[in-house]
Structure formats: C-alpha cells, structure tokens
Design an enzyme around this catalytic site. Structure first.
Site, PDB file in Angstrom:
ATOM      1  N   TYR A  64     -21.448 -15.282  15.759  1.00 26.19           N
ATOM      2  CA  TYR A  64     -22.585 -15.845  16.487  1.00 26.19           C
ATOM      3  C   TYR A  64     -22.113 -16.380  17.827  1.00 26.19           C
ATOM      4  O   TYR A  64     -21.584 -17.480  17.928  1.00 26.19           O
ATOM      5  CB  TYR A  64     -23.269 -16.950  15.682  1.00 26.19           C
ATOM      6  CG  TYR A  64     -23.848 -16.511  14.359  1.00 26.19           C
ATOM      7  CD1 TYR A  64     -24.063 -15.168  14.067  1.00 26.19           C
ATOM      8  CD2 TYR A  64     -24.172 -17.448  13.379  1.00 26.19           C
ATOM      9  CE1 TYR A  64     -24.590 -14.773  12.848  1.00 26.19           C
ATOM     10  CE2 TYR A  64     -24.703 -17.066  12.162  1.00 26.19           C
ATOM     11  CZ  TYR A  64     -24.902 -15.726  11.897  1.00 26.19           C
ATOM     12  OH  TYR A  64     -25.425 -15.350  10.680  1.00 26.19           O
ATOM     13  N   PRO A 211     -35.381 -15.677   6.352  1.00 26.01           N
ATOM     14  CA  PRO A 211     -36.284 -16.226   5.349  1.00 26.01           C
ATOM     15  C   PRO A 211     -37.749 -16.230   5.772  1.00 26.01           C
ATOM     16  O   PRO A 211     -38.635 -16.366   4.927  1.00 26.01           O
ATOM     17  CB  PRO A 211     -35.776 -17.658   5.167  1.00 26.01           C
ATOM     18  CG  PRO A 211     -35.116 -17.991   6.467  1.00 26.01           C
ATOM     19  CD  PRO A 211     -34.485 -16.708   6.922  1.00 26.01           C
ATOM     20  N   LEU A 212     -37.991 -16.071   7.068  1.00 22.77           N
ATOM     21  CA  LEU A 212     -39.374 -16.072   7.555  1.00 22.77           C
ATOM     22  C   LEU A 212     -39.820 -14.691   8.010  1.00 22.77           C
ATOM     23  O   LEU A 212     -40.942 -14.523   8.488  1.00 22.77           O
ATOM     24  CB  LEU A 212     -39.523 -17.084   8.700  1.00 22.77           C
ATOM     25  CG  LEU A 212     -39.187 -18.520   8.307  1.00 22.77           C
ATOM     26  CD1 LEU A 212     -39.102 -19.426   9.522  1.00 22.77           C
ATOM     27  CD2 LEU A 212     -40.216 -19.053   7.325  1.00 22.77           C
ATOM     28  N   GLY A 215     -41.996 -13.602  11.056  1.00 26.78           N
ATOM     29  CA  GLY A 215     -43.456 -13.659  11.048  1.00 26.78           C
ATOM     30  C   GLY A 215     -44.108 -12.481  10.365  1.00 26.78           C
ATOM     31  O   GLY A 215     -45.325 -12.494  10.152  1.00 26.78           O
TER      32      GLY A 215
END
Length: 282
Positions: A64, A211-212, A215
């Site tokens: 990252y 986890p989302l 959207g």
C-alpha cells in the site's frame, strides 16, 4: 464527538482479543494506492481517531503505497496501545509504472519484505503477518513454510492467509497454525462462503476485504436500501452490520481517509438487525 466501537470481540489465534469491526489502512495513500496521501497530517489524524473509537484492529500491507501505509501507522501510533493489533501482509508488490500488483512468494523476497515491515511499523514482532496472494510461480507449500519459519524465529506472532481457497487453507494448516483468512466477501458477493464456513469450523478469523463492494451490492441492493431506510442508516452501515451479524468469525475492515466516514463506519456497530432482516439479506 467520537463514536464508540460497539462490535463484539474475537480472539485472533486464540489470544489477541480485538473488536470485530476493524480498520483497513489501504486508503491512507495517494491516488490509485501509489505514493503518499495529499495530507499526511490528516492521515495521522484518522489513525488517532481510529484508536479513539476503541477500534483495536488495523490491517495494512507493504504494497500500500508501497510502504506508505505502514510508515504512517508507525509514525502516528507507535508506541502502540497495549490492546492494539496491527496486521500487515507480504507477497504482493506495487508497480507504479502501470498500477499492477505483481505477486512474489519467493522465500527470499518474503524474508526481505518482512524486514521492511518490521522497520516501518517499529516493532520486533508483527502481530499478524499475512501471505497477501498466492504466487502461481512459487509452490504454495514453499511460501507458507517461509511464514512458518519467520514465526519460529519470533518475527511473526500469528500467520494469516489472503485470497485462498479451502484447499489452500487446508494445505497451509498442515504446515502452520493459521489465525486468519482475508478474502473478498460482502453482502452482494458470497463467492467465498465455503472459505468462511471452513474458518467457522476451525475458529479462524475471516477478514472480508472489499466489505462494502464499492457500493455495488448486487441483487441485495434493494433489500439493503429498504432496511437502511427503516433504521435511518446508510447502505454502508447496513452492509457492515450484516457482516458482523452473519458470522461470529467475520472481522470487517472498512477503510477510509476521512474522520467523518470513519465515524459513519463505526456507527454500523450500533445497528441491530432483526432475524427477519437477516433472513432477507441472507
């Protein structure tokens, strides 16, 4: 006003107790996860606020930035609170030329990578070190053996895997105790349900990345919308609450570079979904 993390707990490796709603530090970098963020002081402020909410599980990786997220965590939070668990990953690097994520599970590379992570995080032992993604050019057994050796040497406290199948999890468990598995999973994407079920059987923490779903909640989107309206909550909060309710071993790690969004995510731990709502979402 700081919002408290009210998720229940899980013991990583049977001993490191963390609140099940954690924090993913991938977004504390520049555009496309390359280079430093535009405002490093704001990134450090987000990290301090993570700890202030009672969130005590932070997940990052050497790729990252690369190296940026780990460095910022070390600068902002070391010396770490006694209950804070910082997890990182190795075996994947970042090519700034084309934005690709090349895999590298060579034992020599892993050994070199962990030295950098130890230095940036300012620790002698990494709480949870995860094999970021299996390298098809390196025998899986060889890579996992390297992680096991690093654990024996005291550089790693617990070993985790990421982006693996049930078969790979079983193979790794024959070599070393596996504390966590991190695979893509959310209310709209259940591709790795079999891996989650294996983690439940072995009491292994399951860390759902993405986890989302950015959207995109697939065919559950309309149901999530309705339940969110009923709870006066956001779709994101319902998606996170579902992960927390769906299994006792899930450890969602939503990421953000915004304090406001961090508070919104932590507020998902306050959402109590009914059995009927869970049935509709499941």
């Amino acid at each position: 006003m700081t919002i408290e993390n009210e998720s229940d707990t899980f013991d990583i490796g049977g001993e490191l107790t963390v609140n099940r709603l954690g924090y993913g530090a991938m977004r504390l970098t520049g555009e496309d996860i390359i280079g430093p963020p535009d405002d490093e002081e704001e990134a450090r402020r987000v990290l301090h606020e993570v700890v202030s909410t009672g969130t005590n599980f932070i997940d990052t990786a050497d790729s990252y930035g690369p190296a940026v997220s780990e460095r910022l965590i070390g600068e902002a939070l070391h010396p770490y609170p006694s209950d804070l668990v910082v997890a990182t990953k190795g075996g994947l690097w970042r090519d700034s030329r084309d934005g690709s994520w090349p895999k590298c599970g060579e034992p020599g590379y892993i050994r070199n990578a962990i030295l950098g992570s130890l230095d940036r995080l300012k620790v002698d032992t990494i709480d949870l070190y995860q094999y970021h993604r299996p390298d098809p050019d390196v025998p899986f057994e060889d890579a996992v053996n390297t992680f096991a050796e690093l654990k024996d040497e005291g550089k790693i406290r617990h070993v985790g895997l990421s982006n693996v199948s049930v078969e790979q999890l079983e193979e790794a468990r024959d070599i070393v105790d596996v504390a966590t598995v991190q695979n893509q999973y959310n209310v709209g994407n259940r591709e790795h349900e079999d891996v989650l079920e294996a983690c439940e059987e072995y009491d292994i923490g399951f860390i759902p990345w993405f986890p989302l779903g950015a959207g995109d909640l697939g065919d559950k989107g309309d149901v999530v919308d309705q339940i969110a309206e009923d709870h006066d909550a956001s779709d994101r909060q319902i998606a996170l609450a579902w992960l927390l309710h769906h299994s006792p071993v899930t450890l969602p790690i939503p990421g953000t570079s915004s304090v406001d969004h961090l508070h919104d995510n932590v507020a998902a731990s306050h959402v109590d979904l009914s059995s009927d709502e869970m049935e509709r979402l499941d």
